[in-house]
Design an enzyme around this catalytic site. Structure first.
Site, PDB file in Angstrom:
ATOM      1  N   GLY A   1       1.285  -6.420   4.409  1.00 47.07           N
ATOM      2  CA  GLY A   1       2.611  -7.172   4.284  1.00 47.07           C
ATOM      3  C   GLY A   1       3.400  -6.522   5.400  1.00 47.07           C
ATOM      4  O   GLY A   1       4.811  -6.687   5.568  1.00 47.07           O
ATOM      5  N   THR A   2       2.763  -6.187   6.436  1.00 44.93           N
ATOM      6  CA  THR A   2       3.446  -5.703   7.394  1.00 44.93           C
ATOM      7  C   THR A   2       3.587  -6.788   8.552  1.00 44.93           C
ATOM      8  O   THR A   2       4.465  -6.608   9.720  1.00 44.93           O
ATOM      9  CB  THR A   2       2.385  -4.442   8.168  1.00 44.93           C
ATOM     10  OG1 THR A   2       1.057  -5.099   8.215  1.00 44.93           O
ATOM     11  CG2 THR A   2       2.404  -3.288   7.329  1.00 44.93           C
TER      12      THR A   2
ATOM     13  N   ILE B   1       8.679  -4.278  20.444  1.00 45.19           N
ATOM     14  CA  ILE B   1       8.826  -5.267  19.186  1.00 45.19           C
ATOM     15  C   ILE B   1       7.961  -6.613  19.180  1.00 45.19           C
ATOM     16  O   ILE B   1       8.391  -7.452  20.238  1.00 45.19           O
ATOM     17  CB  ILE B   1      10.051  -5.520  18.439  1.00 45.19           C
ATOM     18  CG1 ILE B   1      10.755  -4.191  18.180  1.00 45.19           C
ATOM     19  CG2 ILE B   1      10.006  -6.372  17.355  1.00 45.19           C
ATOM     20  CD1 ILE B   1      10.082  -3.146  17.631  1.00 45.19           C
TER      21      ILE B   1
ATOM     22  N   GLY C   1       5.282   1.995  16.712  1.00 48.69           N
ATOM     23  CA  GLY C   1       5.067   1.734  15.241  1.00 48.69           C
ATOM     24  C   GLY C   1       6.277   1.859  14.433  1.00 48.69           C
ATOM     25  O   GLY C   1       7.244   2.653  14.692  1.00 48.69           O
TER      26      GLY C   1
ATOM     27  N   GLU D   1       6.797   3.437   8.965  1.00 45.94           N
ATOM     28  CA  GLU D   1       7.263   4.545   8.197  1.00 45.94           C
ATOM     29  C   GLU D   1       8.805   4.949   8.888  1.00 45.94           C
ATOM     30  O   GLU D   1       9.333   5.762   8.026  1.00 45.94           O
ATOM     31  CB  GLU D   1       6.226   5.808   8.438  1.00 45.94           C
ATOM     32  CG  GLU D   1       5.137   5.434   7.547  1.00 45.94           C
ATOM     33  CD  GLU D   1       3.692   6.054   7.751  1.00 45.94           C
ATOM     34  OE1 GLU D   1       3.391   6.987   7.101  1.00 45.94           O
ATOM     35  OE2 GLU D   1       3.144   5.793   8.986  1.00 45.94           O
TER      36      GLU D   1
ATOM     37  N   GLY E   1       0.748  -1.195  -0.033  1.00 44.51           N
ATOM     38  CA  GLY E   1      -0.084   0.085  -0.001  1.00 44.51           C
ATOM     39  C   GLY E   1       0.881   1.333   0.058  1.00 44.51           C
ATOM     40  O   GLY E   1       0.911   1.904  -0.939  1.00 44.51           O
ATOM     41  N   PHE E   2       1.602   1.389   1.113  1.00 46.83           N
ATOM     42  CA  PHE E   2       2.641   2.609   1.170  1.00 46.83           C
ATOM     43  C   PHE E   2       1.705   4.051   1.169  1.00 46.83           C
ATOM     44  O   PHE E   2       2.259   4.934   0.700  1.00 46.83           O
ATOM     45  CB  PHE E   2       3.509   2.423   0.230  1.00 46.83           C
ATOM     46  CG  PHE E   2       4.253   1.459   0.181  1.00 46.83           C
ATOM     47  CD1 PHE E   2       4.907   0.604   1.154  1.00 46.83           C
ATOM     48  CD2 PHE E   2       4.120   0.446  -1.106  1.00 46.83           C
ATOM     49  CE1 PHE E   2       5.373  -0.737   0.769  1.00 46.83           C
ATOM     50  CE2 PHE E   2       4.707  -0.887  -1.357  1.00 46.83           C
ATOM     51  CZ  PHE E   2       5.225  -1.505  -0.293  1.00 46.83           C
TER      52      PHE E   2
ATOM     53  N   LYS F   1      10.988 -10.849  13.713  1.00 41.47           N
ATOM     54  CA  LYS F   1      11.248 -11.410  12.331  1.00 41.47           C
ATOM     55  C   LYS F   1      10.336 -10.367  11.187  1.00 41.47           C
ATOM     56  O   LYS F   1      10.982  -9.854  10.465  1.00 41.47           O
ATOM     57  CB  LYS F   1      10.678 -12.711  12.121  1.00 41.47           C
ATOM     58  CG  LYS F   1      10.909 -13.463  10.866  1.00 41.47           C
ATOM     59  CD  LYS F   1      10.647 -14.991  10.846  1.00 41.47           C
ATOM     60  CE  LYS F   1      11.668 -15.626  10.155  1.00 41.47           C
ATOM     61  NZ  LYS F   1      11.778 -17.147  10.319  1.00 41.47           N
ATOM     62  N   THR F   2       9.295 -10.020  11.586  1.00 36.19           N
ATOM     63  CA  THR F   2       8.531  -9.118  10.421  1.00 36.19           C
ATOM     64  C   THR F   2       8.976  -7.708  10.632  1.00 36.19           C
ATOM     65  O   THR F   2       8.988  -6.950   9.733  1.00 36.19           O
ATOM     66  CB  THR F   2       7.153  -9.338  10.641  1.00 36.19           C
ATOM     67  OG1 THR F   2       6.659  -9.163  12.146  1.00 36.19           O
ATOM     68  CG2 THR F   2       6.616 -10.653  10.206  1.00 36.19           C
TER      69      THR F   2
END
Ligand code: FES
Ligand code: FES
Lengths: 169, 722
Positions: B458-459, B613, B686, B689, B230-231, B617-618
């Site tokens: 994809g986050t 966190i 978060g 970004e 998306g971004f 991994k992601t």
């Protein structure tokens, strides 16, 4: 000012009325199709055969998302007209695993987190399988170069390199 | 820190995950958009007869034969007006028609048969030409000043500082190029509409469709669990979505419209062009005394979004005197919209380049200058940061990267044909905790289903749902089924503003706690329960009481209760007493070929202070992904607008360059992992970004260290280094 492409008119009208007979193998199953001569392998897989694992990122051979194997070689299915595939053997992402047993490259992409959104992933995996088979994965540099036809906007590149290395060993 | 494989890994590596365009409802017809070939003007007429006669064509909609759409009522990051409702064109590539046919090939070729006559006007298509007439944004604050007592203007503060620099930094238009082109599949059953469309929050298209189709939200069901990136460009709901839904209603059959890649460039918005004139003034010891940034952003005539590009200069470094201004240049170009770290990514390129230029002027190490100006509170509001470990990011990073090996004299380190430079910059992005509702269902098969109208672009958000619920419920992660991307589920936080995990994480935990309580109550009270009347507790996935224990699934099966369902809402954090931001430090090595000027990034480290966190991994992948996009911003990305026509000159994936695998070096990511307990019990801020912010500045600083050349105009292409 007038716009539109008149050269397309006659070709589209005649082409649309003629269908082409094609018999090919898709993921090991023989398929006989009557196809629009304008139909790409990509659109045929996705819209006719409901094999939607192969993705359309650009439809112009620029992104690699649509990579499949024809007779074992990687091709861009968006640039491959299905009418040219009579007697050929097509493998897509859906044809890689054996039942529940993932292909080693698929397994490696999960283990190394070689994707985020997953949209480029089918193409990445099909490229990776082929380049391992071709023996083009001996160094990190070679892997990065050989995988550069597959764009990943999520930026999973370093993990994709790790996944190819895991699958290589 | 937990490190868990993505829960959606198996469906994504086998091609089984169904994205919007992968749906084929029975009786499907194909839509294909027609787009304008002038940038500004009036459509005089469209000859659709040849297209209507073409084989397989079902309908051709244009402004002269429109599908009726009601005006949008709420602001969005997309266009302000629905398509085809008038004859005006306000940018090149605007939707001016929709062809619907039996097959994709038929629709595409019929669309090419439509000819359009325009009364074309000269577009405003040059940012540079528009700069002298830049205006304060309507509805925005034109200027913000913070001045020390007795100081009357920022320029006075600058003049009084020992050392100062002033430079202008510019960034081009950029675009998201999410790998999945936008697609909408719409089908009606009576007056109920089902839509598959890629979105950063499935409730967003519900709102737009409610407005434009004039139906109730309750009649609309948007289902879209898999989103191909998306971004920012799948936040707004773009023209094809209401159009496709309206066509499906008019024709009484499902319609699928997938944008071509070229259409994605114009039908969907882009990141604006910006210019920043930055002045920094410091005392001789490096203490900032004046920060001034006059920011200008392009803005499309089709909508109101622009980047308040200078604003980061108010938040990152302490200074007794601060000034920023905001202006816009309105252009006849496709919509300007949010893209990963809107304003802050471009803002940091200017600020972080300027910090290095100031360090040069002071004769100071750029890292020391940043350490000197690290601030414990927000420079404008004075509120303390909720949790800030930026200094540790700098120190850990410098040590790990070998920053001490950086030569203070540019252009002095070589390796064969390559000039080698090191650069660093601060990463940062605002943090918040929005309201979020989550539903948890404990089922009689021992599984838990965790649902909310969030999005996983994809986050790794769906895996975060599974991890957090599993932890509270005391069951293995693979016994949790996350359900995202379904508008029928409770209103969880959408994927934007790096606010998914910070809001949804606490809500998942609350809902899982509530589910535990509900099953305990059931065990104690149900007439068939073996625990009836006992003091019942819950641990490790089991209900316990009276010396006995039973997994919750078994208990539910025994009681004949298929599932226990609860919904919990985690409230918005009011942010009254603290300021919230994530921080980090980038370090990179860039090599520039001494003969060709080609810049290559050779190494990267990002040290991250973003609170807890949840899944390292992601999270590592997401931070690396932001760095990759930042390298693209620094070295490659440049969406060109032809000044005479307003056309994007490079609107294909071969011409708009984004990084490919061989452009990217190994990326090292280190998390400090200090929970931000002021923000929430979970302590997660978060990371979506954070890591693009500062990345381009770090590259520019490394290029300067390698070559002695300071490039202030992105991207840093080889022609600027020769
Ligand atoms: S879709 Fe075939 S290369 Fe992009
Ligand atoms: S995983 Fe999203 S584009 Fe590669």
């Amino acid at each position: 000012m007038e716009h539109g492409d008149p050269s397309l008119r006659s070709s589209s009208e005649s082409a649309a009325n003629r269908l082409v007979e094609v018999t090919c193998t898709v993921n090991g199953t023989a398929r006989s199709l009557r196809v629009d001569p304008r139909a790409t392998l990509l659109d045929t897989l996705r819209e006719r055969l409901e094999l939607t694992g192969t993705k359309k990122g650009c439809d112009r051979g620029q992104c690699g998302a649509c990579t499949v194997h024809v007779d074992g070689r990687r091709v861009l299915s968006c640039l491959t007209m299905v009418a040219t595939l009579d007697g050929r053997e097509v493998t897509t992402i859906e044809g890689l695993a054996e039942g529940d047993r993932l292909h080693p490259v698929q397994r490696a992409f999960i283990d190394q987190d070689g994707f985020q959104c997953g949209f480029c992933t089918s193409g990445q995996i099909m490229s990776a399988v082929a380049l391992l088979r071709e023996g083009h994965a001996s160094t990190d540099g070679e892997i990065r170069e050989a995988m550069s036809g597959n764009i990943c906007r999520c930026g999973a590149y370093p993990n994709i390199v790790e996944a190819v290395k895991q699958a290589r060993s | 820190m937990r490190s868990v494989n993505r829960e959606d890994g198996p469906v994504k590596v086998t091609g089984a995950a169904r994205y919007a365009a992968d749906h084929h409802p029975e009786g499907l017809a194909y839509g294909y958009l027609i787009t304008s070939t002038v940038a500004r003007g009036t459509i005089l007429g469209m000859d659709t007869a040849p297209a209507e006669r073409a084989p397989g064509v079902i309908a051709v909609y244009t402004p002269f034969n429109p599908l009726r759409l009601h005006p949008y009522t709420q602001a969005d990051t997309a266009e302000l007006l629905p398509p085809l409702q008038d004859d005006r064109v306000c940018y090149y590539g605007q939707v001016i028609g929709l062809v619907v046919a039996e097959t994709f090939e038929q629709a595409r070729d019929a669309a090419a048969l439509v000819t359009t006559r325009y009364d074309a006007e000269r577009p405003r298509a040059s940012f540079t030409a528009g700069l002298p007439n830049a205006t304060p944004p309507s509805g925005g604050t034109p200027e913000t000043d913070v001045l020390a007592p007795g100081v009357t203007s920022i320029d006075e503060a600058l003049a009084a500082s020992d050392v100062s620099i002033t430079e202008t930094y510019t960034t081009p238009a950029e675009t998201h190029v999410a790998m999945e082109p936008h697609a909408t599949v719409a089908s009606w059953t009576g007056d109920r509409l089902t839509v598959h469309t890629a979105s950063q929050g499935v409730r967003l298209p519900v709102e737009r469709l409610t407005e434009s189709l004039g139906i109730d939200a309750a009649q609309i069901h948007v289902i879209n669990p898999y989103v191909g990136g998306g971004f920012g460009n799948k936040w707004g709901t773009w023209a094809h979505t209401p159009l496709t839904a309206a066509a499906a209603r008019a024709l009484g059959r499902p319609v699928k419209t997938v944008l071509t890649r070229e259409q994605v460039f114009t039908v969907i918005g882009h990141r604006p062009i910006t210019s920043q004139t930055v002045s920094l003034g410091a005392a001789a010891d490096g203490t900032l005394v004046a920060v001034k940034n006059d920011g200008i952003s392009s803005k499309s005539a089709a909508n109101d979004f622009y980047e308040s590009v200078a604003d980061l200069s108010l938040a990152l470094y302490g200074s007794a005197n601060l000034h920023v201004s905001r202006k816009v240049v309105t252009m006849d170009v496709p919509a300007t919209t949010i893209m990963r770290a809107p304003a802050e990514s471009n803002g940091s390129f200017a600020l972080e380049s300027a910090m290095d230029e100031l360090a040069d002027a002071l004769g100071m190490d750029p890292l020391d200058l940043r350490l000197k100006n690290d601030t414990p509170s927000h420079p404008v509001s004075g509120l303390p940061w909720s949790s800030k470990h930026l200094e540790e990011c700098y120190r850990v990073g410098a040590e790990r990267f070998g920053w001490s090996r950086r030569s203070p004299r540019p252009g002095t380190v070589t390796d064969g044909d390559w000039l080698v430079g090191l650069g660093m910059a601060t990463a940062t992005f605002g943090a918040s905790r929005g309201e979020a509702s989550i539903e948890v269902r404990l089922r009689d098969d021992g599984r838990a289903v965790v649902s909310g109208a969030a999005a996983d672009l994809g986050t790794g958000q769906s895996t975060v749902f599974a991890i957090l619920a599993a932890e509270v419920l005391g069951i293995p992660v693979d016994r949790v089924t996350p359900v995202l991307g379904d508008s029928a589920t409770p209103p969880a936080a959408k994927a934007g503003g790096s606010g998914s995990t910070s809001a949804n994480g606490p809500a998942v935990r609350l809902a899982a706690e509530a589910a535990k309580e509900a099953v305990v109550k059931l065990a104690a009270e149900h007439e068939k329960s073996p625990f009836r009347g006992e003091a019942v507790t819950y641990a490790d996935g089991e209900v316990r009481g009276g010396g006995d224990a039973m997994p919750f699934g078994e208990l539910l099966a025994l009681l004949g209760v298929p599932e226990v369902e609860v919904t919990a809402t985690s409230p918005r954090h009011p942010r009254r007493e603290h300021a919230f931001r994530s921080f980090g430090a980038h370090f990179c090595e860039v090599r520039v070929n001494r003969w060709t000027g080609e810049p290559r990034v050779a190494r990267w480290l990002c040290v991250v202070d973003a609170g807890t966190i949840v899944n390292v991994k992601t999270a590592r992948s997401q931070i690396a992904g932001g760095v990759v996009m930042g390298i693209g911003q620094a070295l490659l990305e440049d969406l060109r607008i032809e000044p005479d026509t307003g056309r994007f000159g490079n609107a294909t994936m071969a011409d708009y360059l984004v990084p490919v695998n061989t452009d990217i070096p190994p990326i090292d990511v280190e998390f400090l992992n200090y929970p931000d307990t002021v923000l929430s019990d979970l302590g997660a801020r978060g990371i979506g970004e954070l890591s693009i912010v500062g990345a381009a500045g770090a590259v520019a600083n490394a290029v300067h260290n390698a070559t002695g050349r300071r490039v202030r105009d992105l991207p840093i292409t080889l022609d600027k280094l020769l």
